[in-house]
Design an enzyme around this catalytic site. Sequence first.
Site, short mmCIF file in Angstrom:
data_model
loop_
_atom_site.label_atom_id
_atom_site.label_comp_id
_atom_site.label_asym_id
_atom_site.label_seq_id
_atom_site.Cartn_x
_atom_site.Cartn_y
_atom_site.Cartn_z
N ARG A 52 -2.87 -6.00 -6.46
CA ARG A 52 -2.41 -6.29 -5.09
C ARG A 52 -2.34 -7.80 -4.86
O ARG A 52 -1.46 -8.29 -4.16
CB ARG A 52 -3.34 -5.63 -4.08
CG ARG A 52 -3.17 -4.12 -4.04
CD ARG A 52 -4.12 -3.48 -3.06
NE ARG A 52 -4.03 -4.07 -1.73
CZ ARG A 52 -4.96 -3.97 -0.80
NH1 ARG A 52 -6.07 -3.28 -1.04
NH2 ARG A 52 -4.81 -4.53 0.38
N ASP A 86 -3.36 -10.65 2.78
CA ASP A 86 -2.43 -11.19 1.77
C ASP A 86 -2.18 -12.70 1.88
O ASP A 86 -1.51 -13.28 1.02
CB ASP A 86 -1.09 -10.44 1.84
CG ASP A 86 -0.49 -10.44 3.26
OD1 ASP A 86 -0.67 -11.40 4.02
OD2 ASP A 86 0.19 -9.43 3.59
N HIS A 101 -10.25 -8.70 8.02
CA HIS A 101 -10.55 -7.90 6.83
C HIS A 101 -10.63 -8.75 5.56
O HIS A 101 -10.53 -8.22 4.46
CB HIS A 101 -9.52 -6.78 6.66
CG HIS A 101 -9.60 -5.75 7.76
ND1 HIS A 101 -8.61 -4.81 8.01
CD2 HIS A 101 -10.55 -5.52 8.70
CE1 HIS A 101 -8.96 -4.05 9.04
NE2 HIS A 101 -10.13 -4.47 9.48
P1 OAD Z 1 -0.96 0.69 8.52
O1 OAD Z 1 -0.31 0.96 7.20
O2 OAD Z 1 -1.97 1.68 8.99
O3 OAD Z 1 0.17 0.61 9.63
C1 OAD Z 1 1.33 -0.17 9.46
C2 OAD Z 1 2.15 -0.05 10.73
O4 OAD Z 1 3.24 -0.93 10.62
C3 OAD Z 1 2.73 1.35 10.99
O5 OAD Z 1 2.48 1.68 12.35
C4 OAD Z 1 4.23 1.19 10.71
O6 OAD Z 1 5.02 2.01 11.57
C5 OAD Z 1 4.43 -0.28 11.04
N1 OAD Z 1 5.52 -0.94 10.35
C6 OAD Z 1 5.97 -0.74 9.07
N2 OAD Z 1 6.93 -1.62 8.76
C7 OAD Z 1 7.11 -2.42 9.86
C8 OAD Z 1 7.94 -3.54 10.16
N3 OAD Z 1 8.81 -4.04 9.27
N4 OAD Z 1 7.82 -4.11 11.40
C9 OAD Z 1 6.96 -3.61 12.32
N5 OAD Z 1 6.15 -2.55 12.08
C10 OAD Z 1 6.20 -1.98 10.87
O7 OAD Z 1 -1.55 -0.79 8.47
P2 OAD Z 1 -2.65 -1.44 9.42
O8 OAD Z 1 -2.55 -0.97 10.81
O9 OAD Z 1 -2.60 -2.91 9.15
O10 OAD Z 1 -8.16 -2.00 6.24
O11 OAD Z 1 -3.97 -0.87 8.76
C11 OAD Z 1 -5.21 -1.30 9.25
C12 OAD Z 1 -6.23 -1.32 8.16
O12 OAD Z 1 -6.26 -0.05 7.51
C13 OAD Z 1 -5.93 -2.26 7.02
O13 OAD Z 1 -6.28 -3.59 7.30
C14 OAD Z 1 -6.79 -1.71 5.93
C15 OAD Z 1 -6.49 -0.23 6.10
O14 OAD Z 1 -7.48 0.62 5.80
C16 OAD Z 1 -9.04 -2.15 5.24
O15 OAD Z 1 -8.71 -2.13 4.07
C17 OAD Z 1 -10.43 -2.40 5.72
#
Ligand code: OAD
Length: 229
Positions: A52, A86, A101
């Site tokens: 990653r 990232d 995170h």
């Molecule tokens: P998620 O993968 O859960 O959610 C990503 C969100 O981004 C979704 O709601 C998609 O609909 C949206 N999305 C995708 N592409 C997009 C774009 N181009 N523009 C706008 N929105 C878009 O990711 P996070 O919410 O970041 O934690 O996940 C939270 C945490 O869950 C992460 O930090 C990680 C994971 O477990 C740990 O590893 C502790």
Amino acid sequence: MLTGAGVSAESGIPTFRDALSGWWARYRPEELATPEAFARDPDLVWRWYAERRRHAIGADPNAGHRALARLARLGPRVTLVTQNVDGLHQRAGSAAVHELHGNLTRARCSREGRVVETDRWDATTAPPCPTCGARLRPDVVWFGEPLPARALEVALEAAAACDVFLAVGTSNLVEPAASLPWIAAAAGACVGVVNLSPRGQRTGPRIHPVLGSAGTVLPALLEAAWPRT
Ligand code: OAD
């Protein structure tokens, strides 16, 4: 401002939960992103994060990252809080990024917690700490671990005090980050939720969904607020 994996999607970094591209579609989190997984198989966890990391370092910040960096330079006081690991916000030019995170481009000692410089990312086994010999681990927060106290404190304070809160590209499922938009709304802020999909996004008073990709919506918001800058 709270960002999640969706902000980096247009840089080619898979999100966590999107059905076809997410990391968790290929691996179960409890297999790789927990202290127990690292205790069980540190080499596998090291290799997954190294892959990653390579991906993140090879990716370029996109128009969404750049718009947020520009926003901070345009004048308003911006607190940028991210769940992303990232480093793309920093590479886009955001100076102060509060990482809830951690950051997978860094390694730290799994025993003493100290961040350690290493050039052993390509190793097939988790390398030893140069000081104490314990395994190195990525400098990220795993499920069940506490968040960095200072970043969380900044995030909570900013959410409670801001006039406008933007939650961009996050599924808002992982606490405590998931609560930040609702803390802001409860304190009277106007909350914009920028996401490609309405799926799973909460609604309520003062919550304004904006459907679209971060790379399109964020530059458009800037253009609307600061035309031709
Ligand atoms: P998620 O993968 O859960 O959610 C990503 C969100 O981004 C979704 O709601 C998609 O609909 C949206 N999305 C995708 N592409 C997009 C774009 N181009 N523009 C706008 N929105 C878009 O990711 P996070 O919410 O970041 O934690 O996940 C939270 C945490 O869950 C992460 O930090 C990680 C994971 O477990 C740990 O590893 C502790």
